[in-house]
Write a protein that holds these residues in place. Structure first.
Motif, PDB file in Angstrom:
ATOM      1  N   UNK A 147       0.835  -1.201   0.000  1.00  0.00           N
ATOM      2  CA  UNK A 147       0.000   0.000   0.000  1.00  0.00           C
ATOM      3  C   UNK A 147       0.870   1.251   0.000  1.00  0.00           C
ATOM      4  N   UNK A 148       1.864   1.310   0.877  1.00  0.00           N
ATOM      5  CA  UNK A 148       2.688   2.506   0.989  1.00  0.00           C
ATOM      6  C   UNK A 148       3.572   2.716  -0.237  1.00  0.00           C
ATOM      7  N   UNK A 149       4.010   1.641  -0.867  1.00  0.00           N
ATOM      8  CA  UNK A 149       4.772   1.794  -2.114  1.00  0.00           C
ATOM      9  C   UNK A 149       3.914   2.466  -3.182  1.00  0.00           C
ATOM     10  N   UNK A 150       2.637   2.062  -3.256  1.00  0.00           N
ATOM     11  CA  UNK A 150       1.722   2.663  -4.231  1.00  0.00           C
ATOM     12  C   UNK A 150       1.460   4.127  -3.889  1.00  0.00           C
ATOM     13  N   UNK A 151       1.274   4.413  -2.601  1.00  0.00           N
ATOM     14  CA  UNK A 151       1.041   5.800  -2.166  1.00  0.00           C
ATOM     15  C   UNK A 151       2.253   6.668  -2.464  1.00  0.00           C
ATOM     16  N   UNK A 152       3.434   6.188  -2.093  1.00  0.00           N
ATOM     17  CA  UNK A 152       4.660   6.964  -2.298  1.00  0.00           C
ATOM     18  C   UNK A 152       4.936   7.196  -3.773  1.00  0.00           C
ATOM     19  N   UNK A 153       4.679   6.191  -4.577  1.00  0.00           N
ATOM     20  CA  UNK A 153       4.877   6.311  -6.028  1.00  0.00           C
ATOM     21  C   UNK A 153       3.976   7.400  -6.600  1.00  0.00           C
ATOM     22  N   UNK A 154       2.796   7.554  -6.005  1.00  0.00           N
ATOM     23  CA  UNK A 154       1.840   8.561  -6.478  1.00  0.00           C
ATOM     24  C   UNK A 154       2.197   9.957  -5.982  1.00  0.00           C
ATOM     25  N   UNK A 155       2.598  10.057  -4.716  1.00  0.00           N
ATOM     26  CA  UNK A 155       2.771  11.366  -4.085  1.00  0.00           C
ATOM     27  C   UNK A 155       4.156  11.974  -4.268  1.00  0.00           C
ATOM     28  N   UNK A 156       5.205  11.146  -4.243  1.00  0.00           N
ATOM     29  CA  UNK A 156       6.565  11.679  -4.261  1.00  0.00           C
ATOM     30  C   UNK A 156       6.843  12.583  -5.469  1.00  0.00           C
ATOM     31  N   UNK A 157       6.376  12.230  -6.689  1.00  0.00           N
ATOM     32  CA  UNK A 157       6.639  13.120  -7.839  1.00  0.00           C
ATOM     33  C   UNK A 157       6.016  14.504  -7.687  1.00  0.00           C
ATOM     34  N   UNK A 158       5.037  14.649  -6.787  1.00  0.00           N
ATOM     35  CA  UNK A 158       4.381  15.941  -6.581  1.00  0.00           C
ATOM     36  C   UNK A 158       5.013  16.735  -5.443  1.00  0.00           C
ATOM     37  N   UNK A 159       6.170  16.273  -4.988  1.00  0.00           N
ATOM     38  CA  UNK A 159       6.913  17.042  -4.003  1.00  0.00           C
ATOM     39  C   UNK A 159       6.608  16.724  -2.552  1.00  0.00           C
ATOM     40  N   UNK A 160       5.875  15.663  -2.300  1.00  0.00           N
ATOM     41  CA  UNK A 160       5.548  15.325  -0.920  1.00  0.00           C
ATOM     42  C   UNK A 160       6.769  14.760  -0.202  1.00  0.00           C
ATOM     43  N   UNK A 161       6.955  15.186   1.037  1.00  0.00           N
ATOM     44  CA  UNK A 161       7.957  14.579   1.902  1.00  0.00           C
ATOM     45  C   UNK A 161       7.313  13.379   2.590  1.00  0.00           C
ATOM     46  N   UNK A 162       7.917  12.225   2.465  1.00  0.00           N
ATOM     47  CA  UNK A 162       7.335  11.002   3.029  1.00  0.00           C
ATOM     48  C   UNK A 162       7.632  10.953   4.528  1.00  0.00           C
ATOM     49  N   UNK A 163       6.605  11.151   5.326  1.00  0.00           N
ATOM     50  CA  UNK A 163       6.750  11.211   6.784  1.00  0.00           C
ATOM     51  C   UNK A 163       6.236   9.940   7.462  1.00  0.00           C
ATOM     52  N   UNK A 164       6.138   8.866   6.708  1.00  0.00           N
ATOM     53  CA  UNK A 164       5.599   7.632   7.252  1.00  0.00           C
ATOM     54  C   UNK A 164       6.400   6.450   6.721  1.00  0.00           C
ATOM     55  N   UNK A 165       6.267   5.310   7.371  1.00  0.00           N
ATOM     56  CA  UNK A 165       6.951   4.093   6.945  1.00  0.00           C
ATOM     57  C   UNK A 165       6.124   2.903   7.391  1.00  0.00           C
ATOM     58  N   UNK A 166       6.510   1.720   6.921  1.00  0.00           N
ATOM     59  CA  UNK A 166       5.801   0.501   7.324  1.00  0.00           C
ATOM     60  C   UNK A 166       5.876   0.327   8.835  1.00  0.00           C
ATOM     61  N   UNK A 167       7.068   0.499   9.400  1.00  0.00           N
ATOM     62  CA  UNK A 167       7.241   0.292  10.842  1.00  0.00           C
ATOM     63  C   UNK A 167       6.474   1.328  11.660  1.00  0.00           C
ATOM     64  N   UNK A 168       6.504   2.589  11.229  1.00  0.00           N
ATOM     65  CA  UNK A 168       5.825   3.627  12.021  1.00  0.00           C
ATOM     66  C   UNK A 168       4.308   3.444  11.990  1.00  0.00           C
ATOM     67  N   UNK A 169       3.753   3.089  10.832  1.00  0.00           N
ATOM     68  CA  UNK A 169       2.311   2.858  10.748  1.00  0.00           C
ATOM     69  C   UNK A 169       1.931   1.633  11.557  1.00  0.00           C
ATOM     70  N   UNK A 170       2.696   0.531  11.402  1.00  0.00           N
ATOM     71  CA  UNK A 170       2.345  -0.716  12.082  1.00  0.00           C
ATOM     72  C   UNK A 170       2.522  -0.612  13.597  1.00  0.00           C
ATOM     73  N   UNK A 171       3.408   0.267  14.051  1.00  0.00           N
ATOM     74  CA  UNK A 171       3.589   0.461  15.493  1.00  0.00           C
ATOM     75  C   UNK A 171       2.574   1.454  16.062  1.00  0.00           C
ATOM     76  N   UNK A 172       1.588   1.818  15.244  1.00  0.00           N
ATOM     77  CA  UNK A 172       0.482   2.699  15.658  1.00  0.00           C
ATOM     78  C   UNK A 172       0.966   4.097  16.019  1.00  0.00           C
ATOM     79  N   UNK A 173       1.952   4.580  15.248  1.00  0.00           N
ATOM     80  CA  UNK A 173       2.434   5.953  15.412  1.00  0.00           C
ATOM     81  C   UNK A 173       1.389   6.893  14.818  1.00  0.00           C
ATOM     82  N   UNK A 174       0.621   7.544  15.681  1.00  0.00           N
ATOM     83  CA  UNK A 174      -0.503   8.355  15.219  1.00  0.00           C
ATOM     84  C   UNK A 174      -0.059   9.515  14.336  1.00  0.00           C
ATOM     85  N   UNK A 175       1.084  10.113  14.650  1.00  0.00           N
ATOM     86  CA  UNK A 175       1.568  11.243  13.854  1.00  0.00           C
ATOM     87  C   UNK A 175       1.863  10.799  12.420  1.00  0.00           C
ATOM     88  N   UNK A 176       2.494   9.646  12.258  1.00  0.00           N
ATOM     89  CA  UNK A 176       2.782   9.121  10.916  1.00  0.00           C
ATOM     90  C   UNK A 176       1.492   8.823  10.163  1.00  0.00           C
TER      91      UNK A 176
END
Length: 359
Positions: A147-176
């Motif tokens: 899921x995140x690979x698809x999201x990053x592939x879509x957003x990164x070309x538009x200048x988004x800074x990726x502030x999330x990762x598999x580990x941060x999402x799975x560890x329930x990091x609310x900010x990520x």
């Protein structure tokens, strides 16, 4: 029992109680020393830890040179932060209503990738090749990875800074999780109003040479509506307002003349484009006049009072426009309600180009 025996027993009891008291005192003293040592260690290892933040034992079980991020409890109580949570939860539930998915808690409901998968598929119209249900941690992380690979592939070309990762999402990091959802909402122009200037404080716990180090960092989740909308494609009205403001009054006069030509039939008149269309009532009545039908009063709020009622009216007007064969307006209902001039101009100009010859 004789007096002598009684006296001997009392001395024996006193002696036992004395020893017991001494033992308890020593244990108490030992515990105080231990607590003081622990307090001192925490004071050294966590000099910047804000009051009220609890570091749980599992948060200290870090590998060397790794870190854990925790949301400061005071940030959780911030009203704008709570508003952001509610807006995003309501948006997700609206998008996934057909899938019968109900999100109540972003940390508990988004960490395994199931909700994020369904949301991305709904927004992008793209089907991801992942297992439907995954109970194991490995399976959940594999789904998140896809899921995140698809999201990053879509957003990164538009200048988004990726502030999330598999580990941060799975560890329930609310900010990520929030960074990810806000990015998706902005990229896909979700029909929601994100609260402005939402910032939170997070406690970053790192392990260096076996010692826990902490720092408090401020994370900005949203900026101004104008800046957030600035990521979207610019059009003629952006150019008009930025480079030819002298022509703005000409455009406004033309649009006012157009809308009054029709609203005058109901003895209504517009003098201010920004404010008089913000509650959606004139937009709905105008669409009825342009398409020659009566809009039942029970379909909208004739005298809306709350922000939600005004958004309902503008959204309903947009539905009437699409029913009339017009494209979905680029503007968001929330922006029209918030007196955003460019958004209102876009909507009215769309009507003008399609109905300028209507009587």
């Amino acid at each position: 029992m004789s007096l002598t025996a009684t006296s001997a027993k009392m001395k024996k009891d006193e002696s036992f109680l004395g020893r017991l008291g001494g033992t308890l005192a020593r244990k108490k003293k030992s515990k105080e020393v231990s607590d003081l040592h622990e307090e001192g260690k925490n004071a050294i290892n966590a000099p910047m830890l804000p009051t009220g933040v609890d570091i749980h034992p599992e948060d200290t079980l870090l590998e060397e040179n790794t870190e854990r991020i925790m949301l400061d409890p005071t940030s959780r109580e911030n009203l704008k932060f709570k508003d952001l949570l509610k807006v995003l939860i309501d948006w997700i539930n609206s998008e996934l209503e057909e899938d019968r998915i109900i999100v109540k808690d972003l940390e508990e409901d988004c960490y395994d990738g199931q909700v994020l998968q369904k949301l991305f598929e709904k927004l992008s119209g793209r089907k991801l090749n992942v297992a439907e249900v995954t109970q194991s941690e490995i399976g959940q992380k594999q789904k998140l990875q896809t899921v995140l690979e698809a999201v990053n592939e879509l957003l990164r070309p538009h200048g988004w800074t990726i502030e999330w990762s598999v580990d941060s999402i799975h560890s329930k990091n609310l900010v990520a999780i929030l960074y990810l959802l806000v990015a998706l909402a902005m990229h896909f122009q979700a029909p929601i109003r994100l609260p402005e200037h939402v910032s939170v404080q997070v406690v970053v716990v790192k392990k260096r040479e076996g010692i826990l180090q902490t720092a408090v960092v401020t994370k900005q989740l949203t900026s101004t509506t104008e800046m957030m909308m600035g990521r979207f494609e610019r059009d003629a009205f952006d150019t008009l307002l930025d480079h030819a403001p002298d022509k703005l009054n000409v455009v406004k006069t033309s649009l006012i003349t157009f809308v009054n030509k029709h609203l005058n039939k109901l003895n209504l008149e517009v003098t201010e484009l920004e404010s008089q269309f913000a509650d959606g009532v004139y937009l709905i009545l105008l669409m009825g006049l342009l398409e020659d039908y009566f809009v039942p009063l029970y379909n909208f709020y004739l005298t809306p009072e709350s922000f939600e009622q005004k958004v309902h009216n503008v959204s309903f007007a947009f539905e009437l426009m699409q029913d009339g064969g017009l494209k979905k307006p680029k503007a968001r209902p929330e922006d029209v309600v918030n007196l955003n001039l460019k958004s209102t101009l876009r909507v009215l100009y769309n009507l003008f180009t399609n109905y300028k010859n209507s009587e």
